[in-house]
Scaffold this active site. Structure first.
Site, PDB file in Angstrom:
ATOM      1  N   CYS A  47     -44.845  37.457  18.540  1.00  0.00           N
ATOM      2  CA  CYS A  47     -45.033  38.197  19.792  1.00  0.00           C
ATOM      3  C   CYS A  47     -46.050  39.295  19.546  1.00  0.00           C
ATOM      4  O   CYS A  47     -46.328  39.656  18.407  1.00  0.00           O
ATOM      5  CB  CYS A  47     -43.717  38.815  20.272  1.00  0.00           C
ATOM      6  SG  CYS A  47     -42.453  37.629  20.727  1.00  0.00           S
ATOM      7  N   GLY A  58     -48.776  34.996  21.223  1.00  0.00           N
ATOM      8  CA  GLY A  58     -47.771  34.433  22.118  1.00  0.00           C
ATOM      9  C   GLY A  58     -48.380  34.046  23.443  1.00  0.00           C
ATOM     10  O   GLY A  58     -49.088  34.849  24.056  1.00  0.00           O
ATOM     11  N   ASN A  61     -41.097  42.790  18.876  1.00  0.00           N
ATOM     12  CA  ASN A  61     -41.696  41.746  18.048  1.00  0.00           C
ATOM     13  C   ASN A  61     -40.843  41.608  16.803  1.00  0.00           C
ATOM     14  O   ASN A  61     -40.658  42.566  16.057  1.00  0.00           O
ATOM     15  CB  ASN A  61     -43.133  42.120  17.665  1.00  0.00           C
ATOM     16  CG  ASN A  61     -43.756  41.115  16.716  1.00  0.00           C
ATOM     17  OD1 ASN A  61     -43.361  39.952  16.676  1.00  0.00           O
ATOM     18  ND2 ASN A  61     -44.727  41.556  15.944  1.00  0.00           N
ATOM     19  N   GLY A  62     -40.315  40.411  16.581  1.00  0.00           N
ATOM     20  CA  GLY A  62     -39.460  40.185  15.426  1.00  0.00           C
ATOM     21  C   GLY A  62     -38.245  39.374  15.808  1.00  0.00           C
ATOM     22  O   GLY A  62     -38.168  38.798  16.888  1.00  0.00           O
ATOM     23  N   TYR A  85     -52.078  33.387   8.287  1.00  0.00           N
ATOM     24  CA  TYR A  85     -52.249  32.581   9.499  1.00  0.00           C
ATOM     25  C   TYR A  85     -52.250  33.360  10.808  1.00  0.00           C
ATOM     26  O   TYR A  85     -53.087  33.112  11.664  1.00  0.00           O
ATOM     27  CB  TYR A  85     -51.136  31.524   9.538  1.00  0.00           C
ATOM     28  CG  TYR A  85     -51.128  30.670  10.786  1.00  0.00           C
ATOM     29  CD1 TYR A  85     -52.094  29.699  10.990  1.00  0.00           C
ATOM     30  CD2 TYR A  85     -50.162  30.856  11.772  1.00  0.00           C
ATOM     31  CE1 TYR A  85     -52.104  28.920  12.147  1.00  0.00           C
ATOM     32  CE2 TYR A  85     -50.155  30.084  12.919  1.00  0.00           C
ATOM     33  CZ  TYR A  85     -51.127  29.112  13.105  1.00  0.00           C
ATOM     34  OH  TYR A  85     -51.132  28.368  14.243  1.00  0.00           O
TER      35      TYR A  85
END
Length: 488
Positions: free
Chosen positions: A23, A49, A123-124, A264
């Site tokens: 995210c 996202g 985020n997580g 990535y």
């Protein structure tokens, strides 16, 4: 009547065989164009996202929210941005790691409470969210979403604390796992990072004095924000009309920065964890060439995420770099599949081979990761059919052998080809002349973590830094089944 296409299967055809994005979060305080800048920040972090996006703004009296499914540019019109009034805002791009992809799961969450209106973007992934949620439901809490982030606001409401910061600190002490958060109230913007620092979060300042937080510094470039520093692991930063305050309300923990961000996820033009993503990716490619050389005529990347690693491999090996694979950037979430089935259609709609680059050549393909191996096999077949005489696959990361429970949607253990097959079995399945992965030690050397103590590498080593429940994979499945039944 014609049948309705199964969009989930169409999506499977076009998606990369890669871990899925997590995210993106963004927050800004004290700007006359808070919603506009939040839109731009989210736009620059679209890679993190693509399922939903949302913005909540504050004018000091009210919180205004708008969210939708899909891409940032398609959700927010000029009219919608104008309705998000105020000088503070937070935003979120979502890829679902916990909870299915439906509008009611879009963030930021906005709730009313005895502490006033609160909006939160996360985020997580919280590894004990199922346990906490089950207990809260037994005690009478009614959840509106199936995302793990909602347990935080319920814990805040039940904390018994009378001020927001104490309630937020109390709630976060009861959850475990990865969280970078931005929290918005009528008069405050709060940024928090979990004690291990899994997910990145940076802070900057614009010339007009506004304070900005974002998952990556690429969001600063588009908003003319000057990077100041990272939000530290375990740090809570509060911004309001009185200024900026910093707290460390949590017990100190061993850093566990997500190393896959460098490999990535993050954009190569971003700086995260205090280092250039471009520089690290190039170093990964350099290490790969030094550790795993091969005689060849050309180096080509699997675009786009392996481009820089392939450049590093080329420079260290002396083998010329070429763009032998072209990736289409215009493949939508769904498409009309031709009635006449085209062999390897899912790979061909996303990639095409430049025959002139590979024909008659010994080719080194550099990729950054292999999950199931299905897409890699199809790409290699296309390159072989284009006339390559030899194909050598080099991966700028170690074999991915374990799923992630901290915010990356990596497949289950049984779906990961490196977890269930030997290197030789993978080579035969992919039909390459050779295959080799970067070692764990060389990966850490490339990110300047020589002791291997500052990063989370659980997806490569199964060494998880934060304990999680053993049935988390089953819990994800339960969430998905619940959502499918409800949607029908």
């Amino acid at each position: 009547m014609s049948s309705i296409p199964n969009t989930s299967s169409l999506r499977t055809l076009v998606r990369d065989d890669k871990p899925k994005e997590e995210c993106a979060i963004f927050g800004i305080f004290n700007s006359q164009e808070a919603a506009n800048f939040t839109y731009l920040g989210l736009y620059s972090m679209q890679h993190r996202g693509q399922e939903s996006s949302g913005i909540v703004s504050s004018d000091g009296e009210h919180l205004y929210r708008y969210a939708g499914m899909g891409l940032v540019a398609n959700i927010f019109t000029e009219g919608k941005i104008r309705e998000l009034t105020g000088t503070a805002a937070i935003g979120h791009n979502r890829y679902s790691t916990t909870g299915a992809s439906f509008l009611r799961n879009a963030q930021p969450l906005r709730v009313e409470s005895h502490l006033g209106p609160i909006a939160l973007a996360h985020n997580g992934n919280l590894v004990n969210s199922w346990e906490v949620r089950s207990q809260l439901e037994k005690e009478g809490s009614i959840f509106q979403t199936t995302i793990d982030s909602e347990v935080i606001v319920h814990l805040m409401a039940r904390s018994g604390e009378t001020d927001l910061l104490s309630a937020l600190s109390s709630a976060l002490k009861k959850v475990r796992g990865a969280y970078s958060l931005v929290v918005l109230t009528k008069g405050q913007l709060i940024a928090v990072r979990d004690p291990n620092g899994f997910r990145p979060l940076v802070m900057g300042r614009r010339d007009d004095g506004s304070i900005v937080f974002a998952s990556e510094t690429c969001a600063f470039d588009i908003t003319d924000t000057t990077y100041e520093r990272d939000v530290e692991p375990g740090e809570m930063i509060v911004v309001d009309r009185t200024g900026i305050r910093s707290f460390y309300p949590f017990p100190q923990a061993k850093p566990a920065l997500c190393i896959f961000e460098y490999i990535y996820f993050a954009r190569p033009d971003s700086n995260i964890f205090g280092e250039s993503v471009y520089k690290v990716r190039k170093a990964l490619g350099n290490q790969l060439a030094k550790e795993l050389p091969v005689e060849a005529d050309v180096v080509i990347p699997v675009p786009d995420s392996a481009n820089i690693a392939a450049l590093g491999y080329s420079e260290a090996s002396g083998i010329p770099f070429q763009s032998g694979l072209i990736r289409s950037h215009y493949v939508g979430r769904t498409f009309i599949e031709p009635d006449q089935k085209i062999r390897d259609f899912g790979a061909k709609i996303k990639y095409n081979v430049v025959k002139n680059v590979v024909e008659g050549k010994r080719v080194v393909i550099v990729d950054d990761s292999i999950m199931r191996g299905t897409t890699s096999r199809k790409i290699i077949k296309m390159i072989r059919n284009a006339g390559a005489t030899e194909i050598h696959l080099r991966v700028s990361a170690p074999p991915t052998v374990s799923p992630c429970y901290y915010g990356i949607d990596i497949p289950t253990h049984n779906e990961l080809i490196a977890a269930t097959h030997t290197i030789e079995e993978i080579r035969k399945y992919l039909r390459v002349d050779s295959i080799a992965y970067l070692s764990v030690d060389s990966m850490h050397k490339a990110v300047n973590d020589h002791r291997g103590g500052g990063f989370c590498n659980a997806c490569f080593t199964s060494d998880y830094p934060v304990e999680f429940q053993s049935d988390m994979g089953n819990q994800k499945s339960l969430f998905k089944e619940y959502e499918v039944e409800e949607h029908v």
